[in-house]
Design a protein around this motif. Structure first.
Motif, PDB file in Angstrom:
ATOM      1  N   MET A   1       0.733  -1.183  -0.094  1.00  0.00           N
ATOM      2  CA  MET A   1       0.094  -0.208   0.049  1.00  0.00           C
ATOM      3  C   MET A   1       0.701   1.371   0.009  1.00  0.00           C
ATOM      4  N   ALA A   2       0.348   2.443  -0.719  1.00  0.00           N
ATOM      5  CA  ALA A   2       1.072   3.426  -0.703  1.00  0.00           C
ATOM      6  C   ALA A   2       1.213   4.350   0.680  1.00  0.00           C
ATOM      7  N   LEU A   3       2.545   4.944   0.818  1.00  0.00           N
ATOM      8  CA  LEU A   3       2.794   5.673   2.047  1.00  0.00           C
ATOM      9  C   LEU A   3       1.751   7.122   1.879  1.00  0.00           C
ATOM     10  N   HIS A   4       1.164   7.584   2.907  1.00  0.00           N
ATOM     11  CA  HIS A   4       0.256   8.683   2.807  1.00  0.00           C
ATOM     12  C   HIS A   4       0.909   9.713   3.749  1.00  0.00           C
ATOM     13  N   ASN A   5       1.215  10.858   3.507  1.00  0.00           N
ATOM     14  CA  ASN A   5       1.698  11.867   4.266  1.00  0.00           C
ATOM     15  C   ASN A   5       1.129  13.223   4.203  1.00  0.00           C
ATOM     16  N   GLY A   6      -0.105  13.101   4.401  1.00  0.00           N
ATOM     17  CA  GLY A   6      -1.301  14.320   4.217  1.00  0.00           C
ATOM     18  C   GLY A   6      -0.819  15.090   5.602  1.00  0.00           C
ATOM     19  N   PRO A   7      -1.257  16.507   5.258  1.00  0.00           N
ATOM     20  CA  PRO A   7      -1.473  17.146   6.493  1.00  0.00           C
ATOM     21  C   PRO A   7      -2.145  16.784   7.768  1.00  0.00           C
ATOM     22  N   ARG A   8      -3.006  16.058   7.592  1.00  0.00           N
ATOM     23  CA  ARG A   8      -4.170  15.639   8.787  1.00  0.00           C
ATOM     24  C   ARG A   8      -3.756  14.209   9.017  1.00  0.00           C
ATOM     25  N   LYS A   9      -2.390  13.389   8.782  1.00  0.00           N
ATOM     26  CA  LYS A   9      -1.941  12.265   8.878  1.00  0.00           C
ATOM     27  C   LYS A   9      -1.908  11.972  10.393  1.00  0.00           C
ATOM     28  N   LYS A  10      -2.588  10.846  11.063  1.00  0.00           N
ATOM     29  CA  LYS A  10      -2.467  10.616  12.270  1.00  0.00           C
ATOM     30  C   LYS A  10      -3.222  11.418  13.225  1.00  0.00           C
ATOM     31  N   THR A  11      -4.455  11.599  12.772  1.00  0.00           N
ATOM     32  CA  THR A  11      -5.170  12.893  13.760  1.00  0.00           C
ATOM     33  C   THR A  11      -6.648  12.379  13.633  1.00  0.00           C
ATOM     34  N   ARG A  12      -7.120  10.991  13.741  1.00  0.00           N
ATOM     35  CA  ARG A  12      -8.158  10.388  13.952  1.00  0.00           C
ATOM     36  C   ARG A  12      -8.767  10.861  15.108  1.00  0.00           C
ATOM     37  N   TYR A  13      -8.126  10.801  16.112  1.00  0.00           N
ATOM     38  CA  TYR A  13      -8.921  10.793  17.284  1.00  0.00           C
ATOM     39  C   TYR A  13      -8.468  12.330  17.989  1.00  0.00           C
ATOM     40  N   LYS A  14      -7.246  12.680  17.267  1.00  0.00           N
ATOM     41  CA  LYS A  14      -6.969  14.335  18.009  1.00  0.00           C
ATOM     42  C   LYS A  14      -7.680  15.387  17.442  1.00  0.00           C
ATOM     43  N   PHE A  15      -8.547  15.181  16.205  1.00  0.00           N
ATOM     44  CA  PHE A  15      -9.387  16.139  15.671  1.00  0.00           C
ATOM     45  C   PHE A  15     -10.888  15.744  15.775  1.00  0.00           C
ATOM     46  N   LYS A  16     -10.809  14.678  16.545  1.00  0.00           N
ATOM     47  CA  LYS A  16     -12.435  14.133  16.669  1.00  0.00           C
ATOM     48  C   LYS A  16     -13.247  15.256  17.304  1.00  0.00           C
ATOM     49  N   LYS A  17     -14.457  15.614  17.038  1.00  0.00           N
ATOM     50  CA  LYS A  17     -15.173  16.430  17.773  1.00  0.00           C
ATOM     51  C   LYS A  17     -16.183  15.703  18.699  1.00  0.00           C
ATOM     52  N   ASP A  18     -16.817  16.303  19.782  1.00  0.00           N
ATOM     53  CA  ASP A  18     -17.700  15.768  20.511  1.00  0.00           C
ATOM     54  C   ASP A  18     -19.065  15.421  19.780  1.00  0.00           C
ATOM     55  N   LEU A  19     -19.892  14.715  20.259  1.00  0.00           N
ATOM     56  CA  LEU A  19     -21.014  14.640  19.429  1.00  0.00           C
ATOM     57  C   LEU A  19     -22.023  15.747  19.369  1.00  0.00           C
ATOM     58  N   ARG A  20     -22.174  16.324  20.520  1.00  0.00           N
ATOM     59  CA  ARG A  20     -23.006  17.352  20.738  1.00  0.00           C
ATOM     60  C   ARG A  20     -22.350  18.744  20.124  1.00  0.00           C
ATOM     61  N   LYS A  21     -21.262  18.783  19.785  1.00  0.00           N
ATOM     62  CA  LYS A  21     -20.480  19.777  19.116  1.00  0.00           C
ATOM     63  C   LYS A  21     -20.269  19.812  17.809  1.00  0.00           C
ATOM     64  N   ARG A  22     -21.016  18.939  17.029  1.00  0.00           N
ATOM     65  CA  ARG A  22     -21.013  18.874  15.573  1.00  0.00           C
ATOM     66  C   ARG A  22     -21.969  19.988  15.081  1.00  0.00           C
ATOM     67  N   GLY A  23     -21.698  20.045  13.846  1.00  0.00           N
ATOM     68  CA  GLY A  23     -22.729  20.815  12.984  1.00  0.00           C
ATOM     69  C   GLY A  23     -21.954  22.494  12.885  1.00  0.00           C
ATOM     70  N   VAL A  24     -22.868  23.272  12.271  1.00  0.00           N
ATOM     71  CA  VAL A  24     -22.440  24.580  12.001  1.00  0.00           C
ATOM     72  C   VAL A  24     -21.751  25.279  13.229  1.00  0.00           C
ATOM     73  N   LEU A  25     -20.585  25.964  12.836  1.00  0.00           N
ATOM     74  CA  LEU A  25     -19.962  26.677  13.809  1.00  0.00           C
ATOM     75  C   LEU A  25     -20.790  28.139  14.206  1.00  0.00           C
ATOM     76  N   PRO A  26     -20.743  28.635  15.180  1.00  0.00           N
ATOM     77  CA  PRO A  26     -21.095  30.008  15.530  1.00  0.00           C
ATOM     78  C   PRO A  26     -20.386  31.062  14.887  1.00  0.00           C
ATOM     79  N   ILE A  27     -20.778  32.190  14.200  1.00  0.00           N
ATOM     80  CA  ILE A  27     -20.413  33.108  13.417  1.00  0.00           C
ATOM     81  C   ILE A  27     -19.301  33.648  14.279  1.00  0.00           C
ATOM     82  N   THR A  28     -19.570  33.759  15.903  1.00  0.00           N
ATOM     83  CA  THR A  28     -18.690  34.465  16.525  1.00  0.00           C
ATOM     84  C   THR A  28     -17.234  34.203  16.645  1.00  0.00           C
ATOM     85  N   THR A  29     -16.932  32.709  16.119  1.00  0.00           N
ATOM     86  CA  THR A  29     -15.795  31.930  16.302  1.00  0.00           C
ATOM     87  C   THR A  29     -14.870  32.617  15.212  1.00  0.00           C
TER      88      THR A  29
END
Length: 97
Positions: A1-29
């Protein structure tokens, strides 16, 4: 299999959002403003890829030193070296005292 080195490599759990925080962001951010020298936390928002800092800086705290277009310049220490991170405001949170 090919070696993948994208910018989000090894971030499956680091960038995971909580269930109730998913969806559209508030405009204030998107429109939040920071003062020069203000301390901010770098917390990557996984639903917005544009202007996201590298995953190694996720969870670090630095100080705002300037502005570049819509993004902010944040200085942090990476080991003993000072680095400047370019990040959009969706990926920054002001430090609470």
């Amino acid at each position: 299999m090919a070696l993948h080195n994208g910018p989000r490599k090894k971030t499956r759990y680091k960038f995971k959002k909580d269930l109730r925080k998913r969806g559209v962001l508030p405009i204030t951010t998107v429109i939040q403003e920071f003062d020069m020298g203000q301390k901010v936390h770098i917390v990557c928002e996984p639903s917005i890829q544009k202007g996201m800092p590298h995953a190694r800086f996720h969870g670090k705290t630095g100080s705002v030193v300037g502005r570049r277009g819509r993004a902010w310049l944040v200085e942090i220490y990476d080991g003993n070296k000072m680095k400047t991170i370019i990040s959009r405001p969706q990926h920054l949170k002001a430090q609470q005292y």
